[in-house]
Scaffold this active site. Structure first.
Site, PDB file in Angstrom:
ATOM      1  N   ASP A  14      56.018  55.074 -57.119  1.00 47.73           N
ATOM      2  CA  ASP A  14      57.034  54.091 -57.494  1.00 47.73           C
ATOM      3  C   ASP A  14      56.531  52.705 -57.079  1.00 47.73           C
ATOM      4  O   ASP A  14      56.350  52.435 -55.885  1.00 47.73           O
ATOM      5  CB  ASP A  14      58.345  54.434 -56.766  1.00 47.73           C
ATOM      6  CG  ASP A  14      59.524  53.615 -57.261  1.00 47.73           C
ATOM      7  OD1 ASP A  14      60.666  53.930 -56.863  1.00 47.73           O
ATOM      8  OD2 ASP A  14      59.324  52.670 -58.046  1.00 47.73           O
ATOM      9  N   ASP A 108      57.524  51.584 -64.219  1.00 41.42           N
ATOM     10  CA  ASP A 108      57.024  51.426 -62.855  1.00 41.42           C
ATOM     11  C   ASP A 108      57.111  52.707 -62.011  1.00 41.42           C
ATOM     12  O   ASP A 108      56.999  52.648 -60.792  1.00 41.42           O
ATOM     13  CB  ASP A 108      57.764  50.286 -62.135  1.00 41.42           C
ATOM     14  CG  ASP A 108      59.249  50.553 -61.981  1.00 41.42           C
ATOM     15  OD1 ASP A 108      59.908  49.808 -61.236  1.00 41.42           O
ATOM     16  OD2 ASP A 108      59.758  51.510 -62.596  1.00 41.42           O
ATOM     17  N   GLU A 109      57.310  53.846 -62.658  1.00 49.22           N
ATOM     18  CA  GLU A 109      57.376  55.106 -61.919  1.00 49.22           C
ATOM     19  C   GLU A 109      56.639  56.199 -62.674  1.00 49.22           C
ATOM     20  O   GLU A 109      56.697  56.249 -63.918  1.00 49.22           O
ATOM     21  CB  GLU A 109      58.826  55.584 -61.768  1.00 49.22           C
ATOM     22  CG  GLU A 109      59.717  54.746 -60.884  1.00 49.22           C
ATOM     23  CD  GLU A 109      61.137  55.282 -60.894  1.00 49.22           C
ATOM     24  OE1 GLU A 109      62.024  54.563 -61.387  1.00 49.22           O
ATOM     25  OE2 GLU A 109      61.350  56.406 -60.424  1.00 49.22           O
TER      26      GLU A 109
END
Lengths: 406, 83
Positions: A14, A108-109
């Protein structure tokens, strides 16, 4: 290295305050300062807040004016989506060096199944350390990593030591960890469901896990069993490798307008713009759909949707717009409108039939020719007269995938 | 960010194995700027054109340079300000 995992070892990566971190990397003057990334226009919200801004209570989704009240020295940068997409793709390349089983959960993960990579890279924690170092060196930002035997617990772990964290949850730690964990901290339990559970006297995952599953099913239906499993840290969902995800179920665009729309023709113009943007995205993905959904939000934030299902699949701007207009005709507007949205559901690939009549075929040919020009020279290089001067804002939805990059 | 309508500039670049393209100086409005740090590099597409953006700093300021790989030309897009 002590402790064990069940059969699989799953990692959740993350990125820390992703958009804000990329902006601080791009402009060193922003480092260490309270910063938010937001949309264009006055009526925008915070997309991401830097860690320096968060102690002021500033969070994603907060209206910008409220964020500025909480922190008068707050700096605001308009989102630069291509920059974040580029950074995300570079992170993806790094992750794929360790396993092909990488699931892009959002921009973003990501989840990784590193079960088969443990021997080669000498353990899960070592893989995590190398990933963090590589991302820092090559992209210039930090990430937090969680390691556990399933996706649910790996995501919980990554959240426990942010920013720049690395946390493992071993199997023998699961019970004691979840016993006191508030239900609202569990991935998949949102504020409304958490409030409902709290009102039932269920405050922690320990409480929730002790409720017999048949009682949860009676109260919550099909998700009752899911809640029971979540509370016990059980999750069998696989890591879905990037490129093998199921097809999209729906696709849409919405826009909060700069000034409230009182006239129907003003709403109609935005519907045309959004329909055109949507049609382009659908065609580039090979999709067409049958159900057009129109969403409107009044100035009092009352939001509603109306839909219409057609007999055949469509994917051009004019077709979508025409149906959205028919839906709008059936709505008696009671107030000015601040948000307009159009989406298409019941999607399928390869569902467009060649029109029977020449006039219809020509229209399709014109649109495909426009696509070829815009592919070569940039979006909206060639467009309908009514939209000249418009710009297509690139969007990043929660379910962004690398192939969505236009 | 203070935006400038893209102005073509002359740029001195080092090509290497690890860093690939690294701008080391540029000339803008008759003045030579020495790049002390390349902060961030990213790519974008505009139709067929691939644009490579470089955020670079000298001793005083930070600038946004852009290299158009199809036209093979450099432009300066802006200077970064605080907020």
């Amino acid at each position: 290295m002590s402790g064990t995992y069940r059969e699989k070892v799953i990692m959740h990566v993350d990125m820390d305050a992703f958009f804000a971190s990329v902006e601080q990397r791009t402009n060193p003057a922003l480092v260490g300062k309270p910063l938010v990334v937001c949309g264009a226009g006055k009526r925008t919200v915070v997309t991401t807040a830097s860690y320096e801004a968060r102690p002021h209570g500033i969070k994603s989704g907060m209206p910008l004016f409220e964020a500025k009240k909480r922190c008068p020295t707050l700096l605001c940068v308009e989102a630069d989506i291509p920059k974040y997409i580029d950074a995300s793709l570079r992170v993806l390349n790094i992750l794929q060096e360790f396993t092909p089983d990488v699931e892009v959960y959002s921009i973003d993960e990501a989840f990784l199944d590193i079960t088969g990579s443990l021997l080669l890279f000498r353990g899960a924690e070592n893989i995590a350390r190398i990933i963090k170092k590589s991302i820092k060196e090559q992209v210039g930002i930090t990430c937090s990593i969680g390691i556990a035997s399933n996706k649910l617990l790996a995501k919980l772990a990554s959240d426990m030591e942010k920013p720049d964290g690395l946390k493992s949850i071993r199997d023998e730690e699961i019970s004691s960890l979840l016993e006191g964990l508030p239900v609202e901290d569990m991935w998949g339990i949102g504020p409304r469901l958490a409030k409902y559970l709290n009102e039932m006297g269920v405050v922690t995952c320990g409480h929730l896990g002790r409720i017999p599953v048949h009682l949860l099913e009676r109260r919550f239906g099909i998700i009752g069993r899911m809640l029971h499993n979540m509370a016990r840290g059980v999750d069998d969902s696989p890591v879905v490798r990037f490129g093998t995800e199921p097809d999209a179920k729906s696709m849409g665009h919405s826009m909060t307008v700069q000034r409230d729309l009182k006239l129907r023709k003003e709403i109609s113009w935005y519907l045309f713009l959004l329909s055109e943007m949507l049609g382009r995205r659908l065609r580039s993905g090979g999709y067409a759909g049958r159900t057009v959904v129109l969403t409107l939000r009044y100035t009092d934030f009352h939001t509603f949707s109306r839909r219409m299902t057609l007999k055949r699949h469509i994917n051009t701007g004019p077709q979508i717009h025409e149906t959205a207009e028919r839906i709008l005709d059936g709505i008696r507007l009671r107030d000015a409108v601040r948000l307009v949205g159009v989406s298409l559901a019941n999607l399928a690939r390869g569902a467009i039939q060649i029109p029977l009549f020449e006039g219809e075929r020509r229209k399709i040919e014109v649109i495909l020719a426009m696509d070829r020009v815009n592919d070569r020279y940039g979006d909206f290089t060639l467009s309908w007269g009514a939209l000249m001067g418009s710009q297509m804002n690139r969007v990043v939805t929660p379910r962004w995938r690398p192939e969505d990059r236009l | 960010m203070h935006y400038i309508t893209s102005e073509r500039i002359k740029v001195g670049v080092i090509y290497g194995e690890k860093t690939r393209m690294k701008p080391v100086w540029f000339i803008w409005n008759g003045k030579k700027y020495h790049v002390t740090k390349v902060n961030h590099v990213w790519k974008d597409k505009d139709g067929r054109e691939v644009l490579v953006f470089f955020s670079v700093s000298d001793e005083a300021n930070t600038y946004l340079l852009c290299y158009n790989t199809l036209q093979m030309e450099w432009t300066i897009c802006g200077t970064y300000t605080e907020g």
